[in-house]
Design a protein around this motif. Structure first.
Motif, PDB file in Angstrom:
ATOM      1  N   ARG A  72       0.831  -1.210   0.000  1.00 50.57           N
ATOM      2  CA  ARG A  72       0.000   0.000   0.000  1.00 50.57           C
ATOM      3  C   ARG A  72       0.864   1.258   0.000  1.00 50.57           C
ATOM      4  N   ILE A  73       1.930   1.217  -0.761  1.00 50.06           N
ATOM      5  CA  ILE A  73       2.897   2.308  -0.769  1.00 50.06           C
ATOM      6  C   ILE A  73       2.388   3.437  -1.666  1.00 50.06           C
ATOM      7  N   HIS A  74       2.301   4.648  -1.100  1.00 51.50           N
ATOM      8  CA  HIS A  74       1.747   5.803  -1.809  1.00 51.50           C
ATOM      9  C   HIS A  74       2.829   6.767  -2.290  1.00 51.50           C
ATOM     10  N   ASP A  75       4.075   6.469  -2.121  1.00 56.03           N
ATOM     11  CA  ASP A  75       5.154   7.408  -2.440  1.00 56.03           C
ATOM     12  C   ASP A  75       5.346   7.534  -3.948  1.00 56.03           C
ATOM     13  N   SER A  76       6.118   8.540  -4.288  1.00 53.58           N
ATOM     14  CA  SER A  76       6.752   8.541  -5.603  1.00 53.58           C
ATOM     15  C   SER A  76       8.052   7.752  -5.469  1.00 53.58           C
ATOM     16  N   ILE A  77       8.549   7.262  -6.569  1.00 48.09           N
ATOM     17  CA  ILE A  77       9.777   6.460  -6.525  1.00 48.09           C
ATOM     18  C   ILE A  77      10.962   7.411  -6.448  1.00 48.09           C
ATOM     19  N   GLN A  78      11.818   7.212  -5.456  1.00 52.98           N
ATOM     20  CA  GLN A  78      12.941   8.122  -5.247  1.00 52.98           C
ATOM     21  C   GLN A  78      13.807   8.219  -6.493  1.00 52.98           C
ATOM     22  N   GLU A  79      14.242   9.434  -6.782  1.00 51.91           N
ATOM     23  CA  GLU A  79      14.978   9.704  -8.002  1.00 51.91           C
ATOM     24  C   GLU A  79      16.319   8.970  -8.043  1.00 51.91           C
ATOM     25  N   ASP A  80      16.918   8.689  -6.886  1.00 53.64           N
ATOM     26  CA  ASP A  80      18.247   8.078  -6.862  1.00 53.64           C
ATOM     27  C   ASP A  80      18.209   6.557  -6.775  1.00 53.64           C
ATOM     28  N   ILE A  81      17.072   5.925  -7.063  1.00 52.30           N
ATOM     29  CA  ILE A  81      16.967   4.472  -6.890  1.00 52.30           C
ATOM     30  C   ILE A  81      17.951   3.729  -7.781  1.00 52.30           C
ATOM     31  N   GLY A  82      18.229   4.264  -8.955  1.00 53.24           N
ATOM     32  CA  GLY A  82      19.190   3.614  -9.840  1.00 53.24           C
ATOM     33  C   GLY A  82      20.603   3.698  -9.328  1.00 53.24           C
ATOM     34  N   LEU A  83      20.914   4.732  -8.533  1.00 50.54           N
ATOM     35  CA  LEU A  83      22.234   4.852  -7.932  1.00 50.54           C
ATOM     36  C   LEU A  83      22.400   3.909  -6.755  1.00 50.54           C
TER      37      LEU A  83
ATOM     38  N   LEU B  36       8.097   8.194 -20.589  1.00 56.02           N
ATOM     39  CA  LEU B  36       9.157   7.280 -20.175  1.00 56.02           C
ATOM     40  C   LEU B  36      10.490   8.001 -20.314  1.00 56.02           C
ATOM     41  N   PRO B  37      11.354   7.948 -19.284  1.00 55.75           N
ATOM     42  CA  PRO B  37      12.620   8.694 -19.336  1.00 55.75           C
ATOM     43  C   PRO B  37      13.498   8.248 -20.499  1.00 55.75           C
ATOM     44  N   LYS B  38      14.123   9.220 -21.133  1.00 54.77           N
ATOM     45  CA  LYS B  38      14.996   8.926 -22.265  1.00 54.77           C
ATOM     46  C   LYS B  38      16.176   8.075 -21.837  1.00 54.77           C
ATOM     47  N   THR B  39      16.741   8.370 -20.651  1.00 50.68           N
ATOM     48  CA  THR B  39      17.886   7.585 -20.175  1.00 50.68           C
ATOM     49  C   THR B  39      17.508   6.126 -19.944  1.00 50.68           C
ATOM     50  N   PHE B  40      16.273   5.897 -19.510  1.00 47.81           N
ATOM     51  CA  PHE B  40      15.815   4.527 -19.281  1.00 47.81           C
ATOM     52  C   PHE B  40      15.662   3.787 -20.600  1.00 47.81           C
TER      53      PHE B  40
ATOM     54  N   PRO C 143      11.887   7.352 -12.394  1.00 45.60           N
ATOM     55  CA  PRO C 143      13.134   8.095 -12.219  1.00 45.60           C
ATOM     56  C   PRO C 143      14.092   7.869 -13.388  1.00 45.60           C
ATOM     57  N   SER C 144      14.731   8.922 -13.813  1.00 43.29           N
ATOM     58  CA  SER C 144      15.692   8.802 -14.920  1.00 43.29           C
ATOM     59  C   SER C 144      16.913   7.993 -14.501  1.00 43.29           C
ATOM     60  N   SER C 145      17.192   7.906 -13.183  1.00 42.62           N
ATOM     61  CA  SER C 145      18.361   7.150 -12.724  1.00 42.62           C
ATOM     62  C   SER C 145      18.224   5.655 -12.977  1.00 42.62           C
TER      63      SER C 145
ATOM     64  N   SER D  95       1.175  -3.198  -8.334  1.00 43.30           N
ATOM     65  CA  SER D  95       0.020  -3.234  -7.432  1.00 43.30           C
ATOM     66  C   SER D  95       0.280  -2.481  -6.138  1.00 43.30           C
ATOM     67  N   ASN D  96       0.752  -1.245  -6.284  1.00 43.75           N
ATOM     68  CA  ASN D  96       0.862  -0.314  -5.180  1.00 43.75           C
ATOM     69  C   ASN D  96       0.140   0.978  -5.582  1.00 43.75           C
ATOM     70  N   TYR D  97       0.516   2.085  -4.959  1.00 41.68           N
ATOM     71  CA  TYR D  97      -0.079   3.379  -5.279  1.00 41.68           C
ATOM     72  C   TYR D  97       1.008   4.401  -5.619  1.00 41.68           C
ATOM     73  N   PHE D  98       2.080   3.931  -6.241  1.00 37.60           N
ATOM     74  CA  PHE D  98       3.145   4.842  -6.637  1.00 37.60           C
ATOM     75  C   PHE D  98       2.603   5.877  -7.625  1.00 37.60           C
ATOM     76  N   HIS D  99       3.093   7.104  -7.501  1.00 41.73           N
ATOM     77  CA  HIS D  99       2.679   8.157  -8.420  1.00 41.73           C
ATOM     78  C   HIS D  99       3.926   8.891  -8.896  1.00 41.73           C
ATOM     79  N   GLY D 100       3.718   9.871  -9.743  1.00 42.77           N
ATOM     80  CA  GLY D 100       4.853  10.583 -10.311  1.00 42.77           C
ATOM     81  C   GLY D 100       5.404   9.869 -11.527  1.00 42.77           C
ATOM     82  N   THR D 101       6.614  10.180 -11.887  1.00 41.29           N
ATOM     83  CA  THR D 101       7.241   9.627 -13.088  1.00 41.29           C
ATOM     84  C   THR D 101       8.272   8.564 -12.729  1.00 41.29           C
TER      85      THR D 101
END
Length: 920
Positions: free
Chosen positions: A385-396, A439-443, A416-418, A408-414
């Protein structure tokens, strides 16, 4: 002709140059064994003998028939013999007497059901004094084989897994050698065990015991005597012991303990593991309820786990107390355990070697990342039941991730380009969230290793794979259920291995690009529910497609007459604007299983090649413009399971040859764990862990994506649409001829469709009676004969249809009493209305109205009384009418006299009418 291999390992003692002299006894033994096995092989094949030495696996010298051995060997003795022949049903063990040095005998996976040794009996194995390893797993041995096996008293390893052993454990008749170290009885049917001393408990040297996937309800108390036991697997049983006491009483030297999928209930204290100082792997779950963890003391455990699996725990936020002291974990799976709060990033901080963490199907509400760069490879927090946006530094933070499931959560936002830094990412599932944007260009340009991408059911938009996209390894792409509105981008052409493309339920418009036929690996194409238009895309014929779904679009025109898809499995064109005939060439696809052309304007079928579609199981032609008789050539679809011809204008009689159609013989492949339409989240990414006596934990990951998508069929039954797939589809058989212009009687041959589940003949012009033969349809769950011209009685034998859940014979000409037994009494009155001469329950009509004769005098008096009542009523009627007329006239006159405005209005309206009548 089948070639089957016997693998023989030879242990050579002397090495010389030149040719080798082979031990004559073993040479003759091999030839005799080869001849014997050839005589047993079913179907007839050829046994190929293959041997090698430990030192050299090349050369050809011994002159044995089809046997190779080292050209620098002397005095060879066979020590390992593997007979994997698949279809041998018995084995004469006396043939092994020629190999006295034999140490390993592998007879696994042969489906053998008995050991046949009429000469030497159980002493056959006794002669093999150096036999150390015996593998008879994957056969059909029952308890009758046990006396023979008990003769092998020199064994160290005995594997009888996946057989048909029954009864108590240890099995009666099986005497274990006291030197036994490894015992595998997995996947048998062993049940309860004696509580006290047991045969198993005298095995002082036993190190590994695998009793998983049996039906054990208890274990002997004396297990604590097995002081050398290191591996104990009791998963998949029915153990219902006091969990904490049971674990506490197990041998303290245990390193691997699996108690998954048992019937444990109540509470569990992790302190019960305190005596197991060597514990490395611990697995625990219950099949019958949630396990409640007990509050823990501050005792620091002396063991360091490498692998932890907990399912069906009511953990809440109590996970911290147990794991805080663990620093050597490689694998964590805590799923379905009501874990609440934030993602425990501290677990990753404490365990820098952690490779897999599975926390799916919990109640987590917040995603927190560790403050270090971590080497995690598998990360699954799906169905929380996670409502966060995905942290931008997750790829790092996780640059080495290979599998990532946040579905099957509640993530919002875009996104992350990382994430473009995750160069090792193989599988990504972000479906069923609230992600938006592009969809991020870097991804799209950097994740070269990505094979499976699932972003379904979000709010993503933009172009599907612009030209800069460079996912060269991509095999599966599912973008369905988003807001993509632009056409397909040419960046898809760089994914040369793309096998599945699903862009269903978006807003993509226009026609398909001409270059789509350059996607040479494409096999599954799902584009339903968009705004695509134009004629049927001919360029698809250049692809080797197995599934074409372009339903719920705006395609129009006729299908090409020569359309060919040789390996097509599913064709879904429903809800478009196609016209004309269904090309005969379609039926030349021998693998074709599903044709869905509902809700179009097709008007003709050319069925010259219909017999070639021998695999067709589903044909759906509902709501088209067919006006002919039902073609009898349809009956050549002998394996059809679901046939829907409803809401057309078919006329004539129902072909009696329908009885030749199986409606039940078709078998669909149910071994499908991945369905690109219904949910990529079903894909499981499993870690392959092998556990041996050396306590090896293999961290070689594998992914469990099924290569064959599941078949899904929508079919109207019980007046509602249901979706059938997998095992359910295997048992759903239906015939729908409703809403046509069919006439004549229902053929009695309909009773031959014995596997049919749903039969709908409603809204036609069928006459005659309901045939008794319908009572033969024992699996029938839905029967609709409403809105026809059927007459006669309802056959009482229909009450014997015990599976009937829907029944409707309304609006016919049926008569007589409704049978008052069985399921027919459970249906409401609306199932029978519109039949004027039906009586009995559940209608209000009595089948035997009471009629008592009256005396003539009283009858005459009653008639005179009724006649008098009529006269009085008429007089009263005349007086009432007169009173109303007088009252109305007086009221109108008063209004006209008093109010001049109303009088003027009256004359303005009446005067033109008077003048018009005067002119006439």
């Amino acid at each position: 002709m089948a070639l089957l291999f016997i693998t023989i390992t030879m242990n050579f003692q002397l090495q010389t140059k030149g040719c080798v002299g082979c031990v004559e006894t073993e040479r003759m033994g091999l030839l005799q064994l080869k001849s014997y096995l050839n005589s047993l092989l079913i179907p007839k094949g050829e046994i190929f003998l293959k041997s090698w030495s430990h030192d050299d696996r090349s050369g050809d010298c011994c002159h044995w028939e089809r046997v190779k051995c080292s050209d620098a060997s002397l005095g060879g003795n066979i020590v390992h013999l593997s007979l994997n022949l698949l279809q041998i049903q018995s084995l004469n063990l006396s043939l092994l007497h020629s190999f006295p040095q034999l140490e390993t005998l592998d007879f696994s996976s042969n489906w053998c059901n008995h050991l046949f040794d009429p000469i030497h009996g159980y002493k056959s194995l006794e002669r093999l004094e150096k036999l150390r390893t015996l593998d008879f797993s994957g056969n059909r041995f029952n308890n009758s084989a046990l006396p023979f096996l008990s003769a092998a008293m020199s064994l160290r390893t005995l594997n009888l897994g996946s057989n048909e052993l029954k009864g108590v454990f240890p099995p009666n008749g099986l005497v274990f050698p006291s030197s036994l170290q490894v015992l595998n009885l997995r996947r048998n049917q062993l049940s309860s065990t004696p509580k006290g001393y047991s045969e198993i408990c005298r095995l002082k040297y036993l190190q590994e015991l695998d009793l998983g996937s049996n039906v054990l309800t208890s274990m002997p108390y004396c297990l604590s005597n097995l002081t050398r036991l290191r591996t104990l697997d009791l998963s998949g049983n029915q153990l219902n012991e006091n969990l904490s006491s049971f674990v506490f009483g197990l041998p303290p030297a245990l390193e691997y303990l699996s108690l998954l999928d048992n019937n444990f209930n109540g509470s569990f204290s992790f302190n019960s593991l305190s005596n197991h100082t060597r514990l490395t792997v611990f697995k625990l779950s219950s099949k019958v309820g949630m396990i409640q963890p007990q509050s823990e003391t501050s005792l620091v455990p002396l063991f360091q786990l490498k692998m932890l699996t907990l399912h069906n725990f009511s953990l809440g936020n109590t996970i911290h107390g147990f794991l805080v002291h663990q620093h050597d974990l490689i694998f964590i799976d805590i799923s379905y355990s009501q874990l609440t709060g934030a993602f425990p990033a501290w677990v990753l901080q404490n365990n820098t070697r952690l490779q897999t963490i599975l926390l799916n199907n919990n109640l987590l509400t917040e995603l927190q990342l560790p403050k270090i760069v971590h080497g995690l490879q598998v990360f699954d927090i799906s169905s929380n039941r996670i409502h966060d946006s995905i942290q931008e530094d997750i790829g790092l933070v996780f640059p080495k991730l290979r599998y990532m499931n946040f579905s099957s959560n509640y993530f919002h936002g875009t996104l992350p380009s990382s994430m473009g830094m995750m160069k090792s990412l193989l599988m990504l599932d972000m479906s069923f969230n609230g992600l938006s944007g592009l969809l991020p260009k870097t991804f799209l340009s950097s994740c070269y290793s990505l094979k499976f991408l699932k972003l379904s059911n979000n709010q993503l938009k933009g172009e599907i794979f612009p030209e800069y996209a460079d996912l060269t390894s991509l095999a599966w792409l599912a973008l369905d259920g988003n807001n993509f509105s632009e056409s397909l981008g040419e960046g898809l052409l760089k994914s040369k291995n793309l096998t599945l493309l699903d862009i269903s339920d978006n807003n993509v418009s226009g026609s398909l690009p001409l270059w789509i036929d350059r996607m040479s690996s494409l096999e599954y194409l799902y584009m339903r529910g968009n705004q695509l238009n134009g004629h049927f895309p001919r360029q698809l014929q250049n692809l080797k497609l197995k599934v074409i779904d372009i339903s719920h679009n705006s395609f129009f025109g006729s299908l090409p007459r020569n359309v060919e898809f040789p390996i097509l499995r599913e064709l879904r064109l429903q809800n478009n604007e196609f016209i004309g005939s269904i090309p005969d060439a379609l039926f030349e696809a021998e693998l074709l299983e599903v044709i869905d052309m509902r809700n179009n304007n097709f008007s003709d079928m050319v069925l010259n090649n219909v017999a070639k579609a021998s695999n067709l199981g589903v044909l759906l032609l509902r709501s088209n413009s067919f006006e002919t008789h039902i073609p009898e050539k349809l009956c050549q679809l002998s394996d059809v399971g679901i046939l829907d011809l409803s809401q057309n204008r078919f006329k004539g009689v129902i072909p009696s040859c329908f009885s030749e159609m199986s409606f039940g013989a078709k078998k669909y492949d149910s071994n499908m764990s991945f369905d690109p339409v219904e949910g990529f989240s079903q894909v499981s990414f499993s870690q392959s862990w092998s556990y041996t006596s050396a306590i090896n934990l293999d961290d070689d990951f594998g992914y469990g994506a099924q290569r064959t998508p599941a078949i899904i069929v929508d079919f109207l039954t019980k007046r509602r649409y249901e979706a059938y797939q997998g095992d359910i589809l295997r048992y759903m058989y239906g015939l729908d001829l409703s809403s046509n212009q069919l006439s004549g009687e229902i053929p009695v041959e309909i009773g031959s469709l014995q596997n049919i589940v749903s039969l709908n003949l409603s809204s036609n012009y069928l006459t005659g009676s309901i045939p008794d033969s319908i009572s033969k349809l024992k699996d029938l769950g839905s029967l609709d004969l409403s809105n026809n011209k059927l007459d006669g009685n309802i056959p009482p034998v229909l009450a014997d249809l015990n599976n009937l859940g829907f029944f409707n014979v309304s609006y016919n000409n049926l008569s007589g009493e409704i049978p008052i037994k069985g399921h027919l009494l459970t249906f409401p009155e609306r199932s029978y209305i519109g039949n004027a001469h039906l009586c009995g329950l559940p209608t209000n009509k009595s089948c035997n109205p009471a009629s008592v004769p009256e005396p003539s005098g009283s009858k005459q008096a009653k008639e005179e009384e009724e006649e008098g009542d009529d006269v009085i009523d008429m007089v009263w009627f005349y007086w009432t009418c007169g009173a109303v007329y007088i009252t109305t006239t007086l009221a109108l006159s008063a209004i006209l006299c008093v109010d001049s405005r109303w009088s003027r209005e009256w004359f303005y309206q009446v005067d033109p009418l008077v003048r018009s009548f005067a002119r006439k």
